[in-house]
Design a protein around this motif. Sequence first.
Motif, PDB file in Angstrom:
ATOM      1  N   LEU A 117       7.270  -0.390  10.104  1.00  0.00           N
ATOM      2  CA  LEU A 117       6.487  -1.319   9.293  1.00  0.00           C
ATOM      3  C   LEU A 117       5.466  -2.069  10.145  1.00  0.00           C
ATOM      4  N   THR A 118       5.836  -2.432  11.369  1.00  0.00           N
ATOM      5  CA  THR A 118       4.914  -3.120  12.276  1.00  0.00           C
ATOM      6  C   THR A 118       3.752  -2.207  12.663  1.00  0.00           C
ATOM      7  N   ALA A 119       4.042  -0.935  12.935  1.00  0.00           N
ATOM      8  CA  ALA A 119       2.979   0.020  13.300  1.00  0.00           C
ATOM      9  C   ALA A 119       2.004   0.201  12.144  1.00  0.00           C
ATOM     10  N   LEU A 120       2.513   0.257  10.927  1.00  0.00           N
ATOM     11  CA  LEU A 120       1.637   0.384   9.759  1.00  0.00           C
ATOM     12  C   LEU A 120       0.838  -0.900   9.530  1.00  0.00           C
ATOM     13  N   ASP A 121       1.492  -2.032   9.703  1.00  0.00           N
ATOM     14  CA  ASP A 121       0.815  -3.318   9.529  1.00  0.00           C
ATOM     15  C   ASP A 121      -0.340  -3.469  10.524  1.00  0.00           C
ATOM     16  N   ALA A 122      -0.188  -2.889  11.708  1.00  0.00           N
ATOM     17  CA  ALA A 122      -1.230  -2.967  12.729  1.00  0.00           C
ATOM     18  C   ALA A 122      -2.530  -2.292  12.291  1.00  0.00           C
ATOM     19  N   ILE A 123      -2.435  -1.375  11.326  1.00  0.00           N
ATOM     20  CA  ILE A 123      -3.655  -0.735  10.798  1.00  0.00           C
ATOM     21  C   ILE A 123      -3.950  -1.229   9.379  1.00  0.00           C
ATOM     22  N   ASP A 124      -3.394  -2.384   9.049  1.00  0.00           N
ATOM     23  CA  ASP A 124      -3.619  -3.032   7.742  1.00  0.00           C
ATOM     24  C   ASP A 124      -3.089  -2.233   6.559  1.00  0.00           C
ATOM     25  N   VAL A 125      -1.973  -1.555   6.773  1.00  0.00           N
ATOM     26  CA  VAL A 125      -1.279  -0.880   5.678  1.00  0.00           C
ATOM     27  C   VAL A 125       0.024  -1.638   5.445  1.00  0.00           C
TER      28      VAL A 125
ATOM     29  N   THR B 264      15.609   7.067   0.470  1.00  0.00           N
ATOM     30  CA  THR B 264      15.172   8.450   0.659  1.00  0.00           C
ATOM     31  C   THR B 264      15.269   9.223  -0.647  1.00  0.00           C
ATOM     32  N   VAL B 265      14.205   9.987  -0.928  1.00  0.00           N
ATOM     33  CA  VAL B 265      14.145  10.755  -2.164  1.00  0.00           C
ATOM     34  C   VAL B 265      14.839  12.111  -2.016  1.00  0.00           C
ATOM     35  N   ALA B 266      14.602  12.787  -0.892  1.00  0.00           N
ATOM     36  CA  ALA B 266      15.151  14.129  -0.704  1.00  0.00           C
ATOM     37  C   ALA B 266      15.732  14.257   0.701  1.00  0.00           C
TER      38      ALA B 266
ATOM     39  N   ASP C 232       0.812  -1.211   0.000  1.00  0.00           N
ATOM     40  CA  ASP C 232       0.000   0.000   0.000  1.00  0.00           C
ATOM     41  C   ASP C 232       0.847   1.264   0.000  1.00  0.00           C
ATOM     42  N   ALA C 233       2.043   1.192   0.624  1.00  0.00           N
ATOM     43  CA  ALA C 233       2.850   2.396   0.797  1.00  0.00           C
ATOM     44  C   ALA C 233       4.329   2.045   0.820  1.00  0.00           C
ATOM     45  N   LEU C 234       5.144   3.043   0.472  1.00  0.00           N
ATOM     46  CA  LEU C 234       6.595   2.949   0.582  1.00  0.00           C
ATOM     47  C   LEU C 234       7.025   3.924   1.669  1.00  0.00           C
ATOM     48  N   VAL C 235       7.960   3.508   2.498  1.00  0.00           N
ATOM     49  CA  VAL C 235       8.478   4.337   3.585  1.00  0.00           C
ATOM     50  C   VAL C 235       9.886   4.755   3.213  1.00  0.00           C
ATOM     51  N   GLU C 236      10.129   6.065   3.136  1.00  0.00           N
ATOM     52  CA  GLU C 236      11.475   6.542   2.817  1.00  0.00           C
ATOM     53  C   GLU C 236      12.424   6.134   3.935  1.00  0.00           C
ATOM     54  N   ASP C 237      13.480   5.438   3.562  1.00  0.00           N
ATOM     55  CA  ASP C 237      14.458   4.928   4.510  1.00  0.00           C
ATOM     56  C   ASP C 237      15.677   5.843   4.518  1.00  0.00           C
TER      57      ASP C 237
ATOM     58  N   PRO D 144      17.817  19.065   9.012  1.00  0.00           N
ATOM     59  CA  PRO D 144      18.573  18.395  10.072  1.00  0.00           C
ATOM     60  C   PRO D 144      17.957  18.555  11.469  1.00  0.00           C
ATOM     61  N   ASP D 145      17.176  19.590  11.704  1.00  0.00           N
ATOM     62  CA  ASP D 145      16.626  19.831  13.034  1.00  0.00           C
ATOM     63  C   ASP D 145      15.202  19.326  13.208  1.00  0.00           C
ATOM     64  N   ASP D 146      14.488  19.122  12.146  1.00  0.00           N
ATOM     65  CA  ASP D 146      13.056  18.831  12.232  1.00  0.00           C
ATOM     66  C   ASP D 146      12.705  17.814  11.154  1.00  0.00           C
ATOM     67  N   TRP D 147      12.868  16.524  11.466  1.00  0.00           N
ATOM     68  CA  TRP D 147      12.726  15.547  10.398  1.00  0.00           C
ATOM     69  C   TRP D 147      11.324  14.989  10.285  1.00  0.00           C
ATOM     70  N   THR D 148      10.971  14.662   9.053  1.00  0.00           N
ATOM     71  CA  THR D 148       9.648  14.170   8.694  1.00  0.00           C
ATOM     72  C   THR D 148       9.773  12.750   8.159  1.00  0.00           C
ATOM     73  N   LEU D 149       8.922  11.860   8.656  1.00  0.00           N
ATOM     74  CA  LEU D 149       8.837  10.512   8.120  1.00  0.00           C
ATOM     75  C   LEU D 149       7.940  10.582   6.892  1.00  0.00           C
ATOM     76  N   CYS D 150       8.467  10.197   5.738  1.00  0.00           N
ATOM     77  CA  CYS D 150       7.720  10.317   4.482  1.00  0.00           C
ATOM     78  C   CYS D 150       7.256   8.956   3.987  1.00  0.00           C
ATOM     79  N   LEU D 151       5.971   8.874   3.688  1.00  0.00           N
ATOM     80  CA  LEU D 151       5.372   7.682   3.102  1.00  0.00           C
ATOM     81  C   LEU D 151       4.836   8.042   1.731  1.00  0.00           C
ATOM     82  N   HIS D 152       4.914   7.098   0.819  1.00  0.00           N
ATOM     83  CA  HIS D 152       4.385   7.284  -0.523  1.00  0.00           C
ATOM     84  C   HIS D 152       3.253   6.287  -0.713  1.00  0.00           C
ATOM     85  N   TRP D 153       2.032   6.819  -0.792  1.00  0.00           N
ATOM     86  CA  TRP D 153       0.828   6.007  -0.949  1.00  0.00           C
ATOM     87  C   TRP D 153       0.756   5.538  -2.387  1.00  0.00           C
TER      88      TRP D 153
END
Length: 109
Positions: free
Chosen positions: A22-30, A37-39, A3-8, A43-52
């Motif tokens: 991945l386990t947290a996402l799997d718990a909601i059936d994703v 990582t694409v971009a 369903d989704a890709l997680v930027e590593d 450095p001070d405020d990082w965002t976890l990026c998922l691609h639906w």
Amino acid sequence: MTDALVEDDPGRIHPDDMAAILTALDAIDVSAKPVRTVAPDDPDDWTLCLHWLQHGPVSSDTEAALPGVLARIRDHYAVNGRTPPTRMDLHGPDGGELLTVEGGQSHPA
């Protein structure tokens, strides 16, 4: 089906962190898998990026569950003494932002 890709981001996500994400996402059936990582991130405020990967909007059930997923991920990082993501962004197949999750809420883009 994935369903989704997680930027590593190897500078921020250790292998055990990715397993927790991945386990947290799997718990909601994703079903998700890591992708390089694409971009570079702020450095001070990082965002976890998922691609639906699904076309169309994110289901309301999934959207409602994502703040809990982010909370689980943040807890994992805190327990392991690492800096957690401040938010999670979900991008669509075209690269456009679908929604942002932060502070216990999801916000459509």
